[in-house]
Design a protein around this motif. Structure first.
Motif, short mmCIF file in Angstrom:
data_model
loop_
_atom_site.label_atom_id
_atom_site.label_comp_id
_atom_site.label_asym_id
_atom_site.label_seq_id
_atom_site.Cartn_x
_atom_site.Cartn_y
_atom_site.Cartn_z
N GLN A 1 -0.07 6.19 3.26
CA GLN A 1 1.18 6.19 3.79
C GLN A 1 1.69 4.94 4.50
O GLN A 1 2.80 4.46 4.40
CB GLN A 1 1.55 7.22 4.86
N ALA A 2 0.72 4.11 5.10
CA ALA A 2 1.06 2.79 5.60
C ALA A 2 1.45 1.79 4.47
O ALA A 2 2.52 0.97 4.60
CB ALA A 2 -0.11 2.30 6.49
N VAL A 3 0.87 1.82 3.32
CA VAL A 3 1.29 0.94 2.30
C VAL A 3 2.65 1.46 1.64
O VAL A 3 3.44 0.74 1.39
CB VAL A 3 0.06 1.17 1.20
N LEU A 4 3.04 2.75 1.63
CA LEU A 4 4.32 3.54 1.14
C LEU A 4 5.26 2.84 1.83
O LEU A 4 6.27 2.36 1.46
CB LEU A 4 3.96 4.77 1.00
N THR A 5 5.01 2.92 3.30
CA THR A 5 5.94 2.34 4.12
C THR A 5 6.19 0.80 3.92
O THR A 5 7.63 0.52 3.86
CB THR A 5 5.64 2.79 5.69
N LEU A 6 5.29 0.13 3.64
CA LEU A 6 5.84 -1.24 3.55
C LEU A 6 6.56 -1.56 2.38
O LEU A 6 7.51 -2.16 2.15
CB LEU A 6 4.35 -1.74 3.65
N LEU A 7 6.11 -0.54 1.20
CA LEU A 7 6.73 -0.76 0.11
C LEU A 7 8.16 -0.37 0.05
O LEU A 7 9.10 -0.92 -0.47
CB LEU A 7 6.11 -0.17 -1.10
N GLU A 8 8.60 0.69 0.87
CA GLU A 8 9.83 1.28 1.10
C GLU A 8 10.48 0.26 1.77
O GLU A 8 11.65 0.00 1.49
CB GLU A 8 9.74 2.53 2.04
N ARG A 9 10.02 -0.56 2.69
CA ARG A 9 10.81 -1.51 3.59
C ARG A 9 10.99 -2.74 2.64
O ARG A 9 12.23 -3.29 2.56
CB ARG A 9 9.71 -2.04 4.61
N CYS B 1 8.43 7.50 -7.55
CA CYS B 1 7.15 7.11 -8.36
C CYS B 1 6.20 6.72 -7.71
O CYS B 1 5.04 6.75 -8.17
CB CYS B 1 8.02 6.09 -9.26
N LEU B 2 6.21 5.68 -6.86
CA LEU B 2 5.35 5.11 -5.92
C LEU B 2 4.35 6.44 -5.30
O LEU B 2 3.15 6.14 -5.31
CB LEU B 2 5.78 4.05 -4.98
N ALA B 3 5.23 7.22 -4.69
CA ALA B 3 4.51 8.14 -3.85
C ALA B 3 3.59 9.04 -4.71
O ALA B 3 2.55 9.89 -4.46
CB ALA B 3 5.35 8.88 -2.96
N ARG B 4 3.90 9.18 -5.87
CA ARG B 4 3.05 10.06 -7.06
C ARG B 4 1.82 9.21 -7.35
O ARG B 4 0.84 9.75 -7.91
CB ARG B 4 3.89 10.21 -8.31
N ARG B 5 1.94 7.83 -7.05
CA ARG B 5 0.66 6.98 -7.58
C ARG B 5 -0.45 6.48 -6.15
O ARG B 5 -1.42 6.42 -6.27
CB ARG B 5 0.98 5.95 -8.24
N ILE B 6 0.38 6.47 -4.98
CA ILE B 6 -0.18 5.97 -3.73
C ILE B 6 -0.39 7.00 -2.71
O ILE B 6 0.88 7.48 -2.54
CB ILE B 6 0.47 4.77 -3.56
N LYS B 7 -1.37 7.18 -2.03
CA LYS B 7 -1.55 8.14 -0.90
C LYS B 7 -1.46 7.58 0.45
O LYS B 7 -1.46 8.16 1.43
CB LYS B 7 -2.65 9.16 -1.15
#
Length: 352
Positions: free
Chosen positions: A159-167, A151-157
């Motif tokens: 990758q550094a932010v996505l990695t932080l959110l995944e952690r 869901c987050l990856a469909r809205r944010i491109k």
């Protein structure tokens, strides 16, 4: 859906981390974690900035405790320095993604909240003959990590932010409660698909709204249900046809199963709006509303306890004043003049 990017450098900027610290300490300024962090404030903020920039930041251990509001809830409190990170993330992504949510999503959003949600439903209660309230069984502990990350990856491109959110998502304490399997699951599914996000995290409140965003749009546009609102996992559907509400419940059940979520099986009966609907602490009728009795009982007990603490010198007036005005603000949104008079008549605050 156009994905947002260009966030990372702003996220780890010192100005954003400073603002995140200011917001994280609200209501927590006297806590041990906040005080220790503030003793070496600049060094701690620069340290967080360096860890984020190098990709070495890892979440700390949660403090677990239970609260009781109708039922026990397990709260997981992150360390203060982690809460600073949570605020730093939300400072940037929340305004951008919140703007894409439907207007009738009311939880943890600026300018909305419980009272706006109740006002909205009461308007519909004058227009529609029937209402149906549904809620998801153990919503926060049931949220599937893989689906939330998608869901987050469909809205944010970025990758550094996505990695932080995944952690942050992966740091959630494991959910101990077993869950009934969904079609296609096997014995290894619980290991392969971790679930659950901490109720106490700032990010969790936003994740809970975001995960159901596509569902909300589907209800409004796919089901064409204009009389729909959601507050976290509480959903209200309004219509003038009982049969249509029953059809919507079946469709909603199937749609939520795609998110590995289940409705409470014993709740969600269709009822007449004229008979009143229990919603967010009120019993709401088309032309008036009442506060639920247990709310008044709980506040009366708390008020008497505050009077005892004040008499013993263990409570100060600003604390009491804030508590009383917060409850009055909630109660005054219903027909409660008599209740408020009865509660305050019997309590006197004196020292000694």
């Amino acid at each position: 859906m156009k994905r947002i990017g260009g966030l990372w450098e702003r996220l780890i900027g010192f100005d954003n981390l400073w603002l995140a610290w200011r917001r994280a300490r609200r209501g927590k300024a006297r806590s041990r974690g906040a005080v220790l962090f503030e003793l070496e404030l600049e060094e701690n903020l620069l340290g967080l900035q360096a860890e984020l920039a190098s990709g070495t930041w890892t979440p700390g251990a949660y403090r677990l405790f239970s609260i009781y509001e109708h039922k026990p809830r397990l709260i997981a409190a992150a360390p203060f320095r982690d809460r600073v990170i949570h605020h730093a993330v939300m400072n940037l992504i929340e305004p951008l993604l919140d703007a894409r949510l439907i207007d009738d999503c009311y939880a943890c959003r600026r300018g909305r909240g419980t009272h706006r949600a109740v006002d909205r439903y009461q308007t519909w209660a004058r227009r529609y003959a029937y209402a149906m309230k549904l809620d998801i069984r153990r919503y926060f502990p049931s949220i599937d990590h893989r689906l939330l990350k998608e869901c987050l990856a469909r809205r944010i491109k970025d990758q550094a932010v996505l990695t932080l959110l995944e952690r942050i998502i992966d740091s959630a304490p494991p959910c101990a409660e077993p869950m009934a399997p969904f079609p296609g699951d096997d014995l290894l599914t619980p290991l392969e698909r971790p679930r659950g996000i901490p109720i106490g995290n700032l990010t969790s409140q936003f994740f809970a709204n975001l995960l159901l965003d596509d569902f909300d749009h589907w209800v409004k546009q796919g089901l064409r249900c204009t009389g729909y609102l959601r507050y976290v996992d509480d959903m209200v559907f309004c219509a003038n046809d009982e049969g249509r509400l029953a059809e919507w419940r079946a469709a909603v059940t199937e749609r939520l199963a795609g998110l590995r979520l289940r409705l409470h099986a014993t709740r969600g009966q269709v009822q007449r709006t004229a008979d009143g609907l229990t919603l967010l602490g009120y019993r709401v009728f088309p032309k008036f509303r009442r506060l639920l009795p247990e709310n008044g009982y709980r506040f009366g007990r708390r008020l008497r306890a505050l009077a005892v603490r004040y008499a013993a010198g263990r409570a100060e007036w600003p604390e009491i004043d804030a508590s009383v005005h917060a409850w009055i603000g909630h109660a005054a949104n219903a027909d409660t003049w008599g209740l408020r008079t009865a509660i305050f008549r019997g309590v006197v605050f004196t020292r000694g």
